[in-house]
Design a protein around this motif. Sequence first.
Motif, short mmCIF file in Angstrom:
data_model
loop_
_atom_site.label_atom_id
_atom_site.label_comp_id
_atom_site.label_asym_id
_atom_site.label_seq_id
_atom_site.Cartn_x
_atom_site.Cartn_y
_atom_site.Cartn_z
N LYS A 1 42.25 37.54 48.23
CA LYS A 1 42.22 38.11 46.88
C LYS A 1 41.93 39.61 46.86
N GLU B 1 42.64 43.35 47.46
CA GLU B 1 43.91 44.05 47.53
C GLU B 1 44.02 44.97 48.73
N GLY C 1 45.74 40.57 47.72
CA GLY C 1 45.62 40.72 46.28
C GLY C 1 45.98 39.47 45.50
N HIS C 2 45.88 38.30 46.12
CA HIS C 2 46.19 37.04 45.45
C HIS C 2 45.03 36.06 45.63
N THR D 1 47.50 33.71 42.59
CA THR D 1 47.85 34.61 41.50
C THR D 1 47.26 35.99 41.74
N ALA D 2 48.06 37.02 41.44
CA ALA D 2 47.60 38.41 41.51
C ALA D 2 47.01 38.82 40.17
N LYS D 3 46.33 39.97 40.13
CA LYS D 3 45.71 40.44 38.90
C LYS D 3 46.73 40.66 37.79
N ASP D 4 47.95 41.06 38.17
CA ASP D 4 48.97 41.33 37.16
C ASP D 4 49.74 40.07 36.76
#
Length: 538
Positions: free
Chosen positions: A45, A47, A250-251, A269-272
């Motif tokens: 997670k 990045e 980043g996931h 899932t990424a932040k975006d």
Amino acid sequence: MTNLNNANLAGELDVDVAIIGAGPAGLTAGYLLTKQGKSVAIIEKDETYVGGISRTVEHEGYRFDIGGHRFFSKSQQVVDLWNEILPDDFIQRPRMSRIYYEGKFYSYPLRAFEALGNLGIWRSTACMVSYLRYKLFPIAEVKSFEDWTTNQFGHKLYSIFFKTYTEKVWGMPCDEMSSDWAAQRIKGLSLWSAVIDGLKRSMGLNKIPNDGQAAKTLLETFRYPRLGPGMMWDAARDKVIAAGGTVIMGHGLEQLASDGENGWRMTATAKDGRKIVVKAKDTISSAPMRELAARLHPLPDTTWNASKLKYRDFLTVALKIRSEDLFPDNWIYIHDDKVQVGRVQNFRSWSPEMVPDEGVACVGLEYFCFENDGLWSSSDDDLIALATEEMEILGLCDPKDVIGGAVVRQEKAYPVYDEDYSANVEAMRDELEEKHPTLHLVGRNGMHRYNNQDHAMMTAMLTTENIIAGERIYDTWCVNEDAEYHEAGNEGAEKAIPARETSDEAAGPAISADQAAALNSLMPVPERIKPKDDRKVA
């Protein structure tokens, strides 16, 4: 060769093994599995950094070790793996840690004569009377950290050298902490042994380096990557990618769904909001057990147990100080209750290459907290001001010499050992092993055990062997949380676990006597195992 970092990523990956977390355990598993020809995908997670708490953070050319990581293991197998991943970048460093209490330094571990001398005659006498009282009349029913440590050292020494620091670290009273913590972390220290050692030193009889057979003492030197521990895990990531593995930065884990006999379907899932789905026969998780339980589908029956597990977070405030150096220690334990800081690291003592300016010292003040409490939520500027003020209170630097700083936050750094943690972990473990034999828990947070880096790696090594064999030939929970916390003995002194020995096709893999002996070097005595005698070993 794929390193999916902030890439436009969608769709599905189909691999042999999905791995949650790119810390020491996750990357060790990924590296060893790709060497065996398995396809892997690792989600992380963060990045930017791999390595988890063993990462190295860089700020304006200065590098910070998050927590301090000496590369020492009694397991030759772990040492060999370190050398294989990072063959040319280890340096040998002197080892020094001390305790700071009421303006004086004390050796760590405690040297009885030095400690009693610093405390003065009246408090020293009170300490010895208290020690003798609890040796003669110990607490009969030992439930807490306070009970265990009082029996071992007496209540007076406990209150001076253990209570304040321990409560800073854990944010809870010592009488509410499980005695497991003390038994694992300071089990080999003895005041009587320290007195005998002091007598020998005073008579010039204790000049021989410790050989690991006498009372525990600390190593005088240790190996360390020249640019910090993150150097090891950056290299491991690169080797996984070079072997065809996928590292997805980043996931974070959104859901891990059982797909019956087909294995697992993992959604990250990424932040975006970008998502990726990884399908795999086996899944390895180093995610905090509490988070994993909440994201499993269907939810385990023991989700309630896992939800009760607690974690302690911490943050490092790194200060750049105009000075060639402030003290020789790798770090100093702060047992003084006038300040909130728990430890102060000296990054140049870890490696000179981590501090680029010769005329500038760089120290890291470590504050133990809970996520979203007052300390955690403070602004970076306020934390740098607090750290500067506390360095002045401790007499370790002049505030006028502080020329800059940075803050690094580390969530879920320590699994909390409260009175209920063991039962909650056991319930979760039993259910997962019965219902989901292809879901493997590894590492510090994955198993909710205070593993050192090398023990986290060993859980991944044994898990890899289990996956290759297609069954649980090793009980990874038997790896000791800290077989030799104080780093006694020689690096690699214990025999490495041999290659798996197999029997005939019907019988399958077995644990040989040599394998059991090697495993036992990493296990607490009550949990030591015997080789399986119901299988024929080739």
